[in-house]
Enzyme design. Structure first.
Site, short mmCIF file in Angstrom:
data_model
loop_
_atom_site.label_atom_id
_atom_site.label_comp_id
_atom_site.label_asym_id
_atom_site.label_seq_id
_atom_site.Cartn_x
_atom_site.Cartn_y
_atom_site.Cartn_z
N THR A 1 0.87 -1.18 0.00
CA THR A 1 0.00 0.00 0.00
C THR A 1 0.91 1.22 0.00
O THR A 1 1.62 1.48 0.97
CB THR A 1 -0.93 0.02 1.21
OG1 THR A 1 -1.75 -1.15 1.18
CG2 THR A 1 -1.82 1.26 1.20
N LYS B 1 -7.25 1.30 -2.86
CA LYS B 1 -6.85 0.84 -1.52
C LYS B 1 -7.08 1.94 -0.49
O LYS B 1 -7.44 1.66 0.66
CB LYS B 1 -5.38 0.41 -1.52
CG LYS B 1 -4.90 -0.14 -0.17
CD LYS B 1 -5.66 -1.37 0.29
CE LYS B 1 -5.24 -1.82 1.69
NZ LYS B 1 -3.90 -2.43 1.72
N LYS C 1 0.47 4.68 8.49
CA LYS C 1 1.05 5.07 7.20
C LYS C 1 -0.03 5.18 6.13
O LYS C 1 -0.09 6.16 5.38
CB LYS C 1 2.12 4.06 6.80
CG LYS C 1 2.72 4.25 5.41
CD LYS C 1 2.09 3.34 4.36
CE LYS C 1 2.34 1.88 4.61
NZ LYS C 1 1.78 1.01 3.54
#
Length: 295
Positions: free
Chosen positions: A101, A176, A244
């Site tokens: 990701t 995502k 993150k």
């Protein structure tokens, strides 16, 4: 789908999820070579027949399908665009698939540089956590050219079940982000519900039986709430990596002028959780913060 035995798959990043993904590819009959910053995390794969390489450059020069599953966008940038990175050493005609990701802008940059070298690039982040990786039923959200996606579909089908090309380069990463935004607020609700059930004197496991099949149902409720109740806070997905992801989503949302109050709240709670020493725990550890278990 038929295994293309001409493919040598190089797998970079054999952590919590990458290990299972690489294992499935080997079981399907693909030749797999591996590299990880910490060699010990690849020992299980090597015992099963994977061949160790000492650098990402060695992987790139010997494989014609290179899959990466690393930690942060900076890691992705180093692995692909560094002097000793994948694109500097990969063969023309090979496929590079970043399943980390990461940021949509970096995915587009990798795609552009790969194209100049005659290399096919896809961004293909996944959802499903350690369970989805172990059971080979990850959701795979791909961005890139359709012909490259179709060529790699047999590979994707070994590790995932819901595999969709979302659009051009970067589209997989944007999708995502939608996934992580939806999860972020949901995780707060799941943890709050379990704290409430416990404090009300109910049996949380019994409560779950009633609510997980109704309108409140979600993957996180069914898979992570039981871990909370059993005191299992091991990472299927790290708190630090979720932070993150949320940071990437917040930055992208800001660029698009989108209000994200749920995401803002979730990020602040997970930041607090990390500050209290839980960065390497699984995302279900938010339960401990909301239950007042952390000082």
């Amino acid at each position: 789908m038929t295994v293309n035995r001409e493919y040598i798959i190089g797998f970079i990043g054999t952590g919590v999820m990458g290990n299972s993904m690489a294992k499935h590819l080997m079981k399907a009959g693909y030749s797999v070579i591996v590299y990880n910053r910490t060699k010990s995390r690849a020992e299980e794969l090597m015992a099963l027949g994977a061949v160790w390489m000492d650098t990402a450059a060695q992987i790139a020069s010997r494989a014609n399908v290179i899959i990466t599953m690393v930690g942060y966008p900076k890691d992705v940038e180093d692995v692909y665009l560094g002097q000793n990175g994948v694109l500097a050493h990969a063969q023309a005609g090979s496929y590079v698939i970043d399943m980390t990701t990461s940021t949509p802008s970096l995915a587009r940059r990798i795609y552009a540089e790969a194209k100049e070298k005659g290399i096919y690039a896809l961004d293909a982040p996944v959802s499903g956590g350690d369970i989805g990786a172990r059971e080979a039923r990850l959701a795979i959200m791909a961005g890139g050219d359709e012909d490259a996606f179709e060529a790699m579909l047999p590979v994707f089908s070994v590790i995932g079940k819901n595999i969709i090309l979302q659009g051009g380069a970067g589209s997989g990463q944007h999708t995502k982000m939608c996934n992580q935004i939806a999860i972020a607020s949901n995780m707060i609700g799941v943890c709050e519900a379990m704290v409430y059930a416990q404090r009300a004197g109910l049996h949380p496991e019994t409560v779950l039986k009633s609510i997980e099949t109704g309108a409140a149902g979600s993957w996180s409720l069914s898979n992570l709430a039981p871990r909370m109740m059993s005191g299992d806070f091991e990472p299927g997905f790290y708190v630090k990596h979720f932070i993150k992801d949320m940071r990437i989503a917040l930055d992208a949302a800001k660029e698009m002028g989108i209000l994200t109050p749920g995401l803002d709240l979730a990020k602040s709670l997970y930041d607090e959780l990390a500050d209290k020493g839980e960065a390497d725990s699984g995302t279900q550890a938010l339960f401990k913060l909301l239950n007042g278990e952390l000082s």
